[in-house]
Design a protein around this motif. Structure first.
Motif, PDB file in Angstrom:
ATOM      1  N   MET A   1      34.273  49.562  15.068  1.00 26.16           N
ATOM      2  CA  MET A   1      34.672  50.760  15.766  1.00 26.16           C
ATOM      3  C   MET A   1      35.002  51.834  14.726  1.00 26.16           C
ATOM      4  N   LEU A   2      34.593  53.047  15.043  1.00 30.39           N
ATOM      5  CA  LEU A   2      34.876  54.195  14.194  1.00 30.39           C
ATOM      6  C   LEU A   2      35.933  55.052  14.868  1.00 30.39           C
ATOM      7  N   GLU A   3      36.974  55.394  14.119  1.00 37.10           N
ATOM      8  CA  GLU A   3      38.028  56.258  14.656  1.00 37.10           C
ATOM      9  C   GLU A   3      38.324  57.388  13.680  1.00 37.10           C
ATOM     10  N   LEU A   4      38.521  58.561  14.230  1.00 37.00           N
ATOM     11  CA  LEU A   4      38.999  59.701  13.468  1.00 37.00           C
ATOM     12  C   LEU A   4      40.342  60.080  14.051  1.00 37.00           C
ATOM     13  N   LYS A   5      41.316  60.282  13.183  1.00 36.65           N
ATOM     14  CA  LYS A   5      42.657  60.652  13.629  1.00 36.65           C
ATOM     15  C   LYS A   5      43.095  61.918  12.916  1.00 36.65           C
ATOM     16  N   GLU A   6      43.274  62.974  13.693  1.00 31.58           N
ATOM     17  CA  GLU A   6      43.803  64.238  13.176  1.00 31.58           C
ATOM     18  C   GLU A   6      42.979  64.785  11.998  1.00 31.58           C
ATOM     19  N   VAL A   7      41.672  64.614  12.046  1.00 34.47           N
ATOM     20  CA  VAL A   7      40.810  65.050  10.940  1.00 34.47           C
ATOM     21  C   VAL A   7      40.691  66.576  10.926  1.00 34.47           C
ATOM     22  N   ASP A  18      39.700  71.010  13.435  1.00 34.73           N
ATOM     23  CA  ASP A  18      41.140  71.210  13.557  1.00 34.73           C
ATOM     24  C   ASP A  18      41.792  70.027  14.277  1.00 34.73           C
ATOM     25  N   HIS A  19      42.271  69.056  13.506  1.00 39.24           N
ATOM     26  CA  HIS A  19      42.959  67.874  14.036  1.00 39.24           C
ATOM     27  C   HIS A  19      42.111  67.131  15.075  1.00 39.24           C
ATOM     28  N   VAL A  20      40.893  66.776  14.670  1.00 43.02           N
ATOM     29  CA  VAL A  20      39.945  66.099  15.560  1.00 43.02           C
ATOM     30  C   VAL A  20      40.295  64.623  15.680  1.00 43.02           C
ATOM     31  N   ASP A  21      40.364  64.145  16.929  1.00 41.74           N
ATOM     32  CA  ASP A  21      40.517  62.721  17.238  1.00 41.74           C
ATOM     33  C   ASP A  21      39.227  62.259  17.905  1.00 41.74           C
ATOM     34  N   ILE A  53      37.324  65.295   3.766  1.00 46.10           N
ATOM     35  CA  ILE A  53      38.234  65.886   4.743  1.00 46.10           C
ATOM     36  C   ILE A  53      39.474  66.396   4.019  1.00 46.10           C
ATOM     37  N   ASP A  54      40.105  67.423   4.608  1.00 40.19           N
ATOM     38  CA  ASP A  54      41.319  67.983   4.015  1.00 40.19           C
ATOM     39  C   ASP A  54      42.560  67.211   4.445  1.00 40.19           C
ATOM     40  N   SER A  55      42.557  66.709   5.665  1.00 40.44           N
ATOM     41  CA  SER A  55      43.671  65.891   6.135  1.00 40.44           C
ATOM     42  C   SER A  55      43.193  65.036   7.296  1.00 40.44           C
ATOM     43  N   GLY A  56      43.996  64.060   7.638  1.00 41.89           N
ATOM     44  CA  GLY A  56      43.638  63.131   8.701  1.00 41.89           C
ATOM     45  C   GLY A  56      43.166  61.819   8.120  1.00 41.89           C
ATOM     46  N   GLN A  57      42.590  61.007   8.989  1.00 39.91           N
ATOM     47  CA  GLN A  57      42.228  59.656   8.581  1.00 39.91           C
ATOM     48  C   GLN A  57      40.968  59.207   9.305  1.00 39.91           C
ATOM     49  N   ILE A  58      40.115  58.482   8.583  1.00 40.07           N
ATOM     50  CA  ILE A  58      38.940  57.834   9.168  1.00 40.07           C
ATOM     51  C   ILE A  58      39.187  56.340   9.083  1.00 40.07           C
ATOM     52  N   LEU A  59      38.978  55.653  10.195  1.00 39.31           N
ATOM     53  CA  LEU A  59      39.168  54.207  10.248  1.00 39.31           C
ATOM     54  C   LEU A  59      37.857  53.545  10.672  1.00 39.31           C
ATOM     55  N   ASP A  61      36.781  49.847  12.006  1.00 45.32           N
ATOM     56  CA  ASP A  61      37.335  48.574  12.486  1.00 45.32           C
ATOM     57  C   ASP A  61      38.829  48.464  12.208  1.00 45.32           C
ATOM     58  N   GLY A  62      39.538  49.580  12.381  1.00 46.33           N
ATOM     59  CA  GLY A  62      40.987  49.602  12.243  1.00 46.33           C
ATOM     60  C   GLY A  62      41.508  49.713  10.826  1.00 46.33           C
ATOM     61  N   VAL A  63      40.605  49.777   9.849  1.00 50.91           N
ATOM     62  CA  VAL A  63      41.001  49.846   8.446  1.00 50.91           C
ATOM     63  C   VAL A  63      40.672  51.236   7.912  1.00 50.91           C
ATOM     64  N   ALA A  64      41.628  51.844   7.217  1.00 53.44           N
ATOM     65  CA  ALA A  64      41.416  53.168   6.635  1.00 53.44           C
ATOM     66  C   ALA A  64      40.208  53.135   5.711  1.00 53.44           C
ATOM     67  N   PHE A  65      39.376  54.159   5.816  1.00 53.21           N
ATOM     68  CA  PHE A  65      38.133  54.217   5.062  1.00 53.21           C
ATOM     69  C   PHE A  65      37.873  55.661   4.659  1.00 53.21           C
ATOM     70  N   ASP A  66      37.591  55.873   3.390  1.00 51.55           N
ATOM     71  CA  ASP A  66      37.248  57.204   2.911  1.00 51.55           C
ATOM     72  C   ASP A  66      35.796  57.181   2.454  1.00 51.55           C
ATOM     73  N   PRO A  67      34.883  57.642   3.301  1.00 47.25           N
ATOM     74  CA  PRO A  67      33.468  57.577   2.930  1.00 47.25           C
ATOM     75  C   PRO A  67      33.130  58.441   1.724  1.00 47.25           C
ATOM     76  N   TYR A  68      33.966  59.419   1.416  1.00 41.15           N
ATOM     77  CA  TYR A  68      33.712  60.316   0.291  1.00 41.15           C
ATOM     78  C   TYR A  68      33.845  59.597  -1.045  1.00 41.15           C
ATOM     79  N   VAL A  69      34.721  58.618  -1.109  1.00 41.46           N
ATOM     80  CA  VAL A  69      34.941  57.894  -2.365  1.00 41.46           C
ATOM     81  C   VAL A  69      34.546  56.423  -2.281  1.00 41.46           C
TER      82      VAL A  69
END
Length: 110
Positions: A1-7, A18-21, A53-59, A61-69
């Motif tokens: 599952m892919l989740e974006l929180k406050e991106v 602007d704070h995309v969920d 992203i400037d702020s927020g979180q990408i998950l 399968d429930g685990v934080a993931f930064d595709p940029y790095v």
């Protein structure tokens, strides 16, 4: 599952996202539609790691993931943009194989 929180993503003083969920469950298909300049491509670029992203979180399968790095290649997100450009001197299969063989260093047989 892919989740974006406050991106949030900005370019200078202009806020594009602007704070995309967003939640996309495994096996589901999502279509992103909207007006030109509405942030669709920026959203996809952030998810795929082409923009940071400037702020927020990408998950994933429930685990934080930064595709940029991402350097482990264990959770890869791919995007096919509407203005695709295939290399005319390659077959379709060769074009499709470029990313896995060049970026992920996968064997051509796989």
């Amino acid at each position: 599952m892919l989740e974006l929180k406050e991106v949030t993503k900005k370019f200078g003083d202009k806020t594009i996202l602007d704070h995309v969920d967003l939640t996309v469950e495994d096996g589901k298909i999502l279509c992103i539609v909207g007006q030109s300049g509405g942030g669709k491509t920026t959203l996809l670029r952030c998810i795929s790691g082409l923009e940071q992203i400037d702020s927020g979180q990408i998950l994933v399968d429930g685990v934080a993931f930064d595709p940029y790095v991402n350097s482990t290649n264990d959770a890869v997100i791919g995007v096919v943009f509407q203005e695709y450009n295939l290399f005319p001197h390659l077959t379709v299969l060769q074009n499709v194989m470029l990313a896995p063989t060049m970026v992920l260093k996968k064997d051509k047989k796989k």
